[in-house]
Design an enzyme around this catalytic site. Structure first.
Site, PDB file in Angstrom:
ATOM      1  N   ASP A 159      18.859  -2.860  -4.172  1.00 23.10           N
ATOM      2  CA  ASP A 159      18.727  -3.743  -5.335  1.00 23.10           C
ATOM      3  C   ASP A 159      19.004  -2.905  -6.585  1.00 23.10           C
ATOM      4  O   ASP A 159      18.634  -1.732  -6.646  1.00 23.10           O
ATOM      5  CB  ASP A 159      17.314  -4.320  -5.381  1.00 23.10           C
ATOM      6  CG  ASP A 159      17.102  -5.196  -6.603  1.00 23.10           C
ATOM      7  OD1 ASP A 159      17.895  -6.129  -6.793  1.00 23.10           O
ATOM      8  OD2 ASP A 159      16.154  -4.922  -7.363  1.00 23.10           O
ATOM      9  N   CYS A 187      -5.324  11.907  29.401  1.00 28.89           N
ATOM     10  CA  CYS A 187      -3.882  11.966  29.656  1.00 28.89           C
ATOM     11  C   CYS A 187      -3.260  10.585  29.510  1.00 28.89           C
ATOM     12  O   CYS A 187      -3.942   9.603  29.215  1.00 28.89           O
ATOM     13  CB  CYS A 187      -3.598  12.530  31.048  1.00 28.89           C
ATOM     14  SG  CYS A 187      -4.163  11.454  32.380  1.00 28.89           S
ATOM     15  N   ASP A 245      12.150  -3.573  -5.333  1.00 27.27           N
ATOM     16  CA  ASP A 245      10.848  -3.320  -5.960  1.00 27.27           C
ATOM     17  C   ASP A 245      10.184  -4.562  -6.508  1.00 27.27           C
ATOM     18  O   ASP A 245       9.042  -4.515  -6.952  1.00 27.27           O
ATOM     19  CB  ASP A 245      10.995  -2.297  -7.096  1.00 27.27           C
ATOM     20  CG  ASP A 245      11.621  -2.914  -8.344  1.00 27.27           C
ATOM     21  OD1 ASP A 245      12.481  -3.808  -8.190  1.00 27.27           O
ATOM     22  OD2 ASP A 245      11.245  -2.524  -9.458  1.00 27.27           O
ATOM     23  N   CYS A 287      -4.791   7.648  31.374  1.00 26.84           N
ATOM     24  CA  CYS A 287      -5.972   7.056  30.748  1.00 26.84           C
ATOM     25  C   CYS A 287      -5.567   5.973  29.757  1.00 26.84           C
ATOM     26  O   CYS A 287      -6.210   4.915  29.666  1.00 26.84           O
ATOM     27  CB  CYS A 287      -6.789   8.124  30.029  1.00 26.84           C
ATOM     28  SG  CYS A 287      -7.363   9.466  31.076  1.00 26.84           S
ATOM     29  N   ASP A 341      12.371  -9.560  -4.169  1.00 25.35           N
ATOM     30  CA  ASP A 341      12.954  -8.751  -3.101  1.00 25.35           C
ATOM     31  C   ASP A 341      12.190  -8.890  -1.788  1.00 25.35           C
ATOM     32  O   ASP A 341      12.685  -8.496  -0.734  1.00 25.35           O
ATOM     33  CB  ASP A 341      12.963  -7.258  -3.494  1.00 25.35           C
ATOM     34  CG  ASP A 341      13.846  -6.975  -4.697  1.00 25.35           C
ATOM     35  OD1 ASP A 341      14.899  -7.620  -4.804  1.00 25.35           O
ATOM     36  OD2 ASP A 341      13.471  -6.132  -5.523  1.00 25.35           O
TER      37      ASP A 341
END
Length: 750
Positions: free
Chosen positions: A447, A26, A646, A29, A650
């Site tokens: 971009d 649980c 990409d 724990c 960037d």
């Protein structure tokens, strides 16, 4: 599948390990394991996930080793599984889960077989006529119930009492404490009432026993744990499915001989033959042959992708209809598939900030519940005429209804399913924090090149002047540009090939940097380039300047073609927007997001692309090193900003944004800096990622509602004597099941 994830942070001496933890039940724990790890000198951070049953530990290897980490967790009564090598075999995935399910089934089967007769006998013995027709006296019947219930408690229910004892030794309490104290009290009272009735005085001689309550509670909780374990196993299906994509063998060519070898024996540089219908065994580059490849299971892209010489292929994808020979470029843990699996596993094991609320509640929840249960017993026993039996029943009911299992599972199960579903759709989410932040995005910075546009120039228009036709213009331009390495020239050559226009060998060729190219085709002087180039050759446009201006206003690059010192035509080239960009941006606006395009292009070209894509805000003439500064400016207003890109340039902006989103068709550096990677390179995936984030957070909030409502409603009912312990056990068991089942609905997200 790897049982351990390990890495060193660049430029630091800290190491990070993700290791399985066994024995947790649980949210309490989780708190205990985290505290145990954080107490170890040299551990900087520790995060434990109940759903994945893993601990992520950041530590200084100069101060602490994994054996010390294991010992610290063992002192709390749990088991930290240390790495014993690596495996990417799918058979290794879910081994522990299968063992857990088998053990739970055995325990539940025994408990069920004994609980049914206990329940039936208990129900029948309540009738007043029981003594007149039963061959057993009430005393003998109770002894039979004791005999049947004992294996349920000490064999099927052993896990709860063992957990209770381990917690007690460390002066803490968890779910096992509540179950063990509740069922233990009922069983102990009933056993004493049967074996030593005089020890309980009046209460013992009234003949009240709670063997049916004890057995039923344990059986129902075991049933709930089994259903929960099955549901949790389904929650981690994404990793298993990913690893099953990889075939077990590959057909390699060594010393001119084809042979089938284990996938683990393939090395970088091997030539691998893949036939139609087979899976790509590793990442590689096509050497010969053409085919189409189904990459949907990795990128989420439903349409097959054409591959020919020089094309990159991904291990685990399916070769559809052609035989190819490829050269292995990445094997084992270095393949894209293994990388994706690691990202998904790390994300599923991470902890979302919203989980902190559950952790704080869990740390004090069980002690408070025990206090409420003791107070309930005291009030019923001392302040009412109900007597000992009613006080005991209500004490048990409070303990049983208040189990914090559902609270601990509310967030991690939703994160596991959400990130797993994202991987199926080609959306790789780095961690739970990123997933949570994504739904708060206000501004998206896109971009231009490679994100909104394809990142590659294409011919968009061909205009022939008087005395020439389009084919003639293309033939002469493409014939000359075949000798050029400029991207715009290559775009013209590719367009001519698509239109099946034959080219010829240039008799002479000259590249003029900044202007274009010139040469001789079929004995005629030809010039292909900008307006300045034609002026250099004294070629006049004769009023065609308006066409140049129109193409430029549309964001296109006009390339002039002169044949035999006469203006022959214009070829317009542009980095065109991706087919789904405009629709995706429109969807973003409908979601209330502000969309900003950022580009190094000049203002006129940028505005032209923005109009095509449907973007209102543009930041043009932005140098690569300044992109991060622009993102910071947008964040200064207090908005949550996402950056999508990409390229290498960037990466700083991706890292600066609240949520960095990398297009997967870009560079590894951009993907490393990002919080989310879109494998398809499709702008529409951005919309899907934000929607997935919102759906996951909505599911977490629903889970919290169900986790809390059981306790908020159930505890008062139990305290006021309105909830039978057996009903409480059923409600508690199914609270966890309802939370996990609700999380599993995310598997249907699309």
């Amino acid at each position: 599948m790897k049982s351990v994830i390990s890495d060193r942070h660049a430029g630091q001496d800290m190491a990070t390990l993700t290791l399985p933890v066994r024995g947790m039940t649980c949210a309490s724990c989780v708190t205990r394991v985290e505290k145990a790890l954080k107490k170890v000198d040299g551990v900087q951070e520790a995060s434990v996930n109940l759903a994945s049953e893993k601990a992520k530990v950041e530590f200084d290897p100069a101060k602490v080793n994994v054996e010390q980490l294991r010992a610290a967790v063992a002192d709390e009564g749990y088991s930290l599984v240390l790495p014993e090598g690596e495996s990417t075999e799918p058979d290794h995935v879910g081994t522990y889960e299968n063992e857990t399910l088998r053990q739970l089934k055995k325990e539940l089967l025994l408990a069920g077989l004994l609980t049914v007769p206990v329940m039936l006998i208990s129900m029948v013995s309540m009738f007043e006529s029981f003594a007149s027709w039963s061959p057993l006296s009430l005393e003998q019947t109770n002894k039979l119930l004791l005999l049947l219930t004992t294996p349920v408690v000490f064999i099927s229910g052993k896990r709860f009492f063992k957990g209770f004892w381990l917690a007690l030794k460390h002066f803490s309490a968890d779910m096992n404490t509540l179950v063990a104290v509740g069922t233990g009290a009922a069983f102990a009272f009933s056993a004493i009432a049967v074996l030593f009735p005089e020890a309980l005085g009046h209460a013992g001689h009234k003949g009240h026993v709670y063997f049916d309550t004890t057995a039923t509670i344990i059986t129902l909780i075991l049933l709930g744990k089994l259903l929960e374990a099955k549901a949790k196993s389904r929650a981690s299906d994404a990793i298993r499915k990913l690893m099953r994509l990889q075939p077990k063998t590959a057909r390699v060519v060594r010393d001119g001989v084809e042979r089938d070898v284990s996938i683990r024996d393939v090395i970088v540089g091997d030539e691998v033959i893949v036939r139609p219908g087979e899976k790509m065994p590793v990442d590689g580059v096509v050497l010969s042959g053409t085919t189409t490849v189904d990459e949907s299971m990795v990128t989420g892209e439903s349409m097959p992708v054409e591959k020919s010489s020089g094309g990159k292929v991904i291990g685990g994808t399916i070769n559809k209809n052609g035989s190819i020979t490829m050269r292995a470029s990445a094997v084992g843990k270095d393949t894209l598939l293994a990388h994706i699996a690691r990202l998904v596993e790390e994300a599923q094991g991470s902890k979302a900030p919203i989980q902190n609320l559950a952790d704080k509640i869990a740390s004090v929840f069980v002690p408070i519940v025990i206090g409420i249960a003791v107070m309930t017993f005291a009030v019923w026993y001392f302040a009412t005429d109900a007597g000992f039996n009613s006080a005991l029943v209500n004490f048990i009911a409070v303990l049983i209804i208040a189990c914090p299992c559902a609270l601990g599972l509310a967030t991690p199960t939703a994160i596991m399913v959400g990130t797993g579903r994202g991987a199926n759709l080609g959306i790789l989410i780095k961690n739970a924090d990123s997933l949570e932040r994504a739904h708060r995005i206000h501004t998206i910075v896109l971009d231009k090149t490679g994100t909104i546009t394809g990142g590659k120039p294409n011919v968009t228009d061909v205009m022939a002047f008087e005395g020439f036709d389009e084919d003639t213009v293309l033939k002469h331009a493409a014939s000359l540009e075949r000798k050029s390495e400029h991207p715009l020239g290559q775009a013209i050559v590719e367009y001519a090939e698509k239109r099946n226009i034959p080219t010829v060998e240039a008799d002479a060729f000259q590249s003029l940097t900044g202007f274009g190219v010139a040469g001789v085709i079929d004995g005629l002087p030809v010039a292909v380039g900008n307006h300045a180039l034609l002026k250099e050759y004294a070629v006049h446009l004769n009023g065609k300047e308006d066409a140049l201006a129109r193409f430029a206003a549309e964001g296109k690059t006009p390339i002039l073609v002169a044949i035999d010192m006469k203006p022959a035509g214009i070829i317009a080239v542009a980095d065109t927007i991706k087919p789904t960009s405009r629709e995706a941006i429109e969807r973003m606006k409908q979601m209330g997001l502000e969309v900003v395009m950022i580009t190094g292009d000049n203002e006129r070209t940028a505005q032209a692309i923005a109009r095509q894509a449907g973007i209102d805000r543009v930041r043009a003439d932005v140098l690569p090193q300044d992109k991060a500064r622009h993102v910071q400016e947008l964040k200064a207003n207090g908005n949550t900003v996402a950056m999508v890109g990409d390229g290498i340039n960037d990466a700083p902006a991706l890292a600066q944004a609240d949520v960095g989103i990398a297009i997967g068709t870009g560079t590894d550096i951009a993907m490393e800096a990002a919080d989310v990677t879109l494998m398809r390179g499709d702008v529409m995936s951005i919309v899907d990622a934000i929607r997935l984030s919102s759906a996951t957070l909505r599911t977490i909030k629903q889970n919290f509602f169900w986790a809390f409502v059981y306790n908020i409603v159930g505890i008062p009912l139990a305290a006021f004597g309105l909830l039978d312990p057996m009903i409480a056990a059923g409600a508690m068991a199914f609270s966890s099941v309802s939370v996990v089942s609700n999380s599993l609905r995310l598997k249907r997200f699309s």
